[in-house]
Design an enzyme around this catalytic site. Structure first.
Site, PDB file in Angstrom:
ATOM      1  N   HIS A   1       0.848  -1.185   0.000  1.00  0.00           N
ATOM      2  CA  HIS A   1       0.000   0.000   0.000  1.00  0.00           C
ATOM      3  C   HIS A   1       0.879   1.227   0.000  1.00  0.00           C
ATOM      4  O   HIS A   1       1.826   1.320   0.771  1.00  0.00           O
ATOM      5  CB  HIS A   1      -0.891   0.018   1.254  1.00  0.00           C
ATOM      6  CG  HIS A   1      -1.947  -1.025   1.220  1.00  0.00           C
ATOM      7  ND1 HIS A   1      -3.000  -0.971   0.342  1.00  0.00           N
ATOM      8  CD2 HIS A   1      -2.130  -2.148   1.965  1.00  0.00           C
ATOM      9  CE1 HIS A   1      -3.787  -2.022   0.544  1.00  0.00           C
ATOM     10  NE2 HIS A   1      -3.280  -2.753   1.517  1.00  0.00           N
TER      11      HIS A   1
ATOM     12  N   CYS B   1      -0.619   2.023  -4.963  1.00  0.00           N
ATOM     13  CA  CYS B   1      -1.370   3.200  -5.392  1.00  0.00           C
ATOM     14  C   CYS B   1      -0.425   4.381  -5.484  1.00  0.00           C
ATOM     15  O   CYS B   1       0.461   4.535  -4.641  1.00  0.00           O
ATOM     16  CB  CYS B   1      -2.469   3.528  -4.368  1.00  0.00           C
ATOM     17  SG  CYS B   1      -3.563   2.150  -4.065  1.00  0.00           S
TER      18      CYS B   1
END
Lengths: 457, 401
Positions: free
Chosen positions: B169, B211
């Site tokens: 992440h 991301c």
């Protein structure tokens, strides 16, 4: 004139007497060769080529095989610091699969040459005694002359057999040293020069033999001190007997120097062609002579240098290298002065000292001087401590492998055990050298006393 | 009096200013030399080995896909030739034996379950709580404590190509490590700069699948670095599909299409990096894959993917132990296949041209040497010379008697 004829006849008859001994020598030599072959083709593995007493970093056959493989793989044979010998030895011994027979042949030729040298020495000895009127029947030796005995001692010495069967290259080095002495004793300057150049090229230490070789060619074989002949001259003035003046023959020495330079140029050119592809001559010298002189490899052997150089501080290393090497060098001059009338014995003493104090000694080196010791049996008959030395040698050669096993394989001993036997071995060698020199000098003094007493009669 | 003071003051001023100018000039000279050296060093060293550092930065069951990503890439990289000794695998490793895993000791990246990624032969170097930012930076820069074993070190040298793959992440200029720490973009750039200074890589490919991954490369300045990210600033990277049997998403889109590209290849393919980069379709990825090539000097069409993702070594098999190479074979023929051969050859020929001497003595020696080479085998010459010793000796002895 008639006296000269009888002299020749006497020496010839003595030689013919020794021909019976010649048959004995041939028989024993053949048995020795068969014994070596039997040991070489022994079905079990004697593992002699991995023993530290036999194979040193200079003489090991495995290192030679590694150097040969490196050369075949298009690399310099000195890459990787395994091989430290001559590139010519690689060309000769590398491709051979019957290497062991080469060493047996080298031993055989060495013994034949020792025998021939012994005969020359003995003829010269008798001639000198006869000219001093000291020859009598009691000085005749037994069935075997000293040359035969020396050759058989060399062949049957367990040290020589072990060095030969263990495939170290010391039989080849010994062959060239003995060839030097033979050539010098028989007055053949090219042969002596060739032997000296090859012996020095293979291992550095025979370089000091140039002095006894020059003396041998100049003065001739071993003889009592020249002052005896001169005093005899004075005593026999007006008698008409020919004098035995020993004149130094500069012509032969000049021939020797010329041939030495020719052979050394030839050998250097061959070496440079051999190492040209993947190395240089400078690398060769650095890895052969440099390795011998700087004592890079400190693996245990029967010598006294490895333990010392494992402990010495780096700051003092060069100093002690100089000390150890000059230990051999500073004995050259005094011995040469004292023993110049006996150059063959001088060569023996030099070989004994260098075998003891060289960087990587092995039993092959000891075999050489023990064989040469036999050449002087007539003069050294009264040597003190001979039995003590014999027992000492036997004891050390039995105890040293045991201590090595205790230290390395069982782990119940340490390096001091093994080094103690090395030191004891060095002590025995020193006693041998000292006693042999002193008994040789005593022999000369005895001759002087006898000849002056005969003169006074 | 008035004339003297200004003279002394002005002379002192002049001395000071000239000293400052001299110092500045030397600094500029040194920096230019250093820049020159560092700039040209990566071209003159030869590519010798490949390393892979594969990092999965998340833990917990719902991040199954990140571990599947990393293990899939580990499998691909091993299949294409990089051995375990040159792979540093950092995983939280809490998926395979998780109590929520319906298939214990098995990890899949596809709902068909046709490949068990956690089969035999997986070597994890940093497990569980060892995957920290500190350990990651230590691996990159090589600054370990002395007790760290060799298998946990990145032992690369100036000829190494390193693949650095990170997944997990992330966000704007950061990457989350194990839900407790962050790796920021200037941390990464700093570590890469240290690696460059210490000559720990020749070329570096950083591949990040998180991301807003492209923001992680904002601070990179070191030459020889290639970076590819799964999404740009403001975009998310999405998972590919959900495995309803296992219960979680099993792979991310970017990694899925990367693996699809590599499954068609084997070790000897020379598919180029530009083909890899062009294979990403923004519609399928649902994000824009971004790659940064301004720090990388070579043309991407000439660089095969096996330069980073595989390891191609040419071996020569010999039967006999002692006849390894024929004598005429030069080491050049057994070199690893690199991309730089043409440049190296031209550079080598330039050097030999420059060292040709003009002196007549060396010309004679070189002509002798060339003649000797035409003689053929030097060894036979040496053997001939050795054999000739014997008759010469016999003749000389006969002459002297």
């Amino acid at each position: 004139m008639p006296t000269a004829n009888t002299e020749e006849e006497n020496s010839k008859s003595e030689l013919q007497k020794n021909h019976g001994g010649g048959g004995g020598f041939t028989r024993w030599a053949v048995v020795a060769v068969i014994f070596r072959l039997a040991l070489i083709y022994f079905p079990g593995n004697l593992n002699l080529s991995s023993r530290p007493e036999v194979s040193t970093p200079l003489t090991s056959i495995r290192r030679l095989a590694e150097g040969y493989w490196l050369k075949q793989s298009s690399m310099s044979p000195y890459a990787g610091s395994m091989y430290h010998g001559s590139p010519l030895l690689l060309s000769v011994l590398g491709p051979l699969t019957v290497k062991s027979l080469v060493f047996v042949l080298a031993d055989l030729i060495s013994s034949i040459l020792i025998r021939a040298t012994g005969r020359k020495l003995q003829i010269a000895y008798r001639k000198s005694l006869k000219s001093l009127n000291l020859l009598n029947k009691s000085t005749d030796s037994g069935a075997l002359s000293s040359g035969d005995i020396a050759a058989l001692v060399y062949l049957w010495n367990p040290f020589t057999i072990v060095a030969c069967v263990g495939l170290s290259t010391s039989p080849v080095e010994n062959l060239f040293t003995i060839l030097t002495l033979y050539g010098a004793a028989t007055g053949l300057a090219p042969l002596a020069a060739f032997g000296w150049v090859m012996a020095t090229h293979l291992s550095l230490y025979p370089a000091i033999l140039i002095i006894p070789v020059i003396l041998l060619l100049g003065y001739g074989p071993d003889a009592p001190p020249s002052k005896l002949f001169r005093s005899k001259e004075h005593g026999k003035v007006g008698d008409g007997k020919s004098s035995q003046e020993i004149i130094f023959s500069w012509r032969r020495v000049f021939h020797l120097l010329v041939w030495t330079s020719l052979w050394s140029v030839y050998v250097l050119v061959l070496c440079s062609i051999s190492v040209k592809q993947h190395g240089s001559l400078q690398e060769m010298f650095q890895r052969t002579y440099g390795f011998i002189l700087t004592v890079e490899d400190l693996s245990p052997n029967i010598g006294v240098l490895w333990y010392f150089f494992a402990e010495v501080f780096d700051f003092f290393r060069d100093f002690f290298l100089i000390v150890f090497h000059s230990n051999i060098l500073f004995m050259i001059l005094p011995l040469a002065i004292r023993l110049k009338h006996r150059p063959c014995f001088l060569a023996f003493v030099y070989i004994a000292i260098s075998s003891m104090l060289k960087s990587y000694p092995s039993v092959g080196d000891s075999a050489l001087y023990l064989g040469l010791l036999g050449l002087f049996l007539d003069e050294l008959a009264d040597m003190q401590f001979s039995f003590f030395l014999f027992c000492g040698y036997v004891g050390v050669s039995l105890l040293s492998p045991v201590m090595h096993n205790l230290w390395i394989w069982r782990g119940t001993g340490n390096a001091n055990f093994y080094y103690a036997t090395a030191m004891a071995y060095a002590c025995f060698q020193i006693v041998l050298v000292v006693e042999s020199v002193s008994s040789m000098l005593n022999h000369d003094r005895k001759l002087t006393k006898l000849s002056t007493s005969k003169l006074q009669k | 009096m008035r004339s003297k003071l200004p003279d002394a003051a002005s002379s002192r001023k002049m001395a000071a200013s000239s000293a400052v100018v001299a110092i500045l000039a030397s600094i500029w000279l040194c920096s230019s030399i250093a820049a020159d050296a560092s700039g040209s060093s990566s071209e003159t060293t030869m590519h010798t080995n490949n390393w892979a550092v594969l990092v999965c930065t998340s833990r917990f069951w719902f991040n199954y896909r990140h571990m599947a990503n990393t293990l899939s890439l580990y499998r691909t990289v091993k299949r294409l030739g990089i051995p375990d000794e040159r792979i540093i695998l950092m995983l939280a490793d809490d998926m395979a034996c998780n109590s929520r895993n319906k298939y214990p000791a098995q990890v899949f990246n596809n709902e068909n379950h046709w490949l068990n990624l956690y089969g035999d032969n997986v070597e994890v170097d940093y497990r569980g709580y060892e995957v920290t930012v500190e350990n990651f930076l230590r691996v990159l820069t090589g600054r370990h404590e002395s007790a760290v074993p060799r298998s946990k070190r990145l032992l690369s040298d100036e000829g190494s190509h390193i693949l650095l793959y990170m997944t997990g992440h992330g966000g704007d200029e950061f990457l989350k490590f194990q839900d407790s720490e962050e790796l920021q973009s200037h941390d990464l750039a700093d570590a890469v700069k240290q690696m460059k200074e210490k000559h720990r890589f020749k070329e570096l490919l950083i591949m990040v699948d998180t991301c807003q991954a492209a923001t992680l490369f904002n601070q990179l300045h070191s030459p020889g670095v290639l970076a590819i990210a799964s999404s740009m600033k403001g975009e998310n990277s999405y998972s590919h599909h959900l495995d309803s049997d296992v219960g979680v998403s099993v792979v991310d889109r970017f990694t899925f299409y990367t693996l699809a590209f590599f499954e068609r290849l084997n070790m000897y393919d020379n598919a180029s990096l530009s083909r890899l980069f062009n294979s990403y379709d923004p519609n399928l990825l649902m994000s824009n894959a971004y790659y940064r090539t301004d720090l990388y000097q070579r043309n991407l069409q000439e660089v095969p993917v096996t330069n980073f993702f595989g390891s191609v070594m040419e071996t020569v098999h010999t039967d006999s132990a002692y006849r390894a190479f024929p004598q005429k074979n030069t080491p050049r023929e057994t070199r690893i296949r690199t991309g730089n051969t043409a440049e190296d050859d031209s550079r080598r020929s330039i050097l030999t041209d420059m060292t040709k001497a003009e002196c007549p003595f060396t010309r004679i020696v070189s002509s002798l040497e060339s003649k000797m080479e035409t003689v053929g085998n030097l060894d036979s010459l040496v053997n001939y010379g050795l054999v000739m010793i014997l008759p010469v000796l016999v003749v000389s002895v006969w002459l002297s008697t």
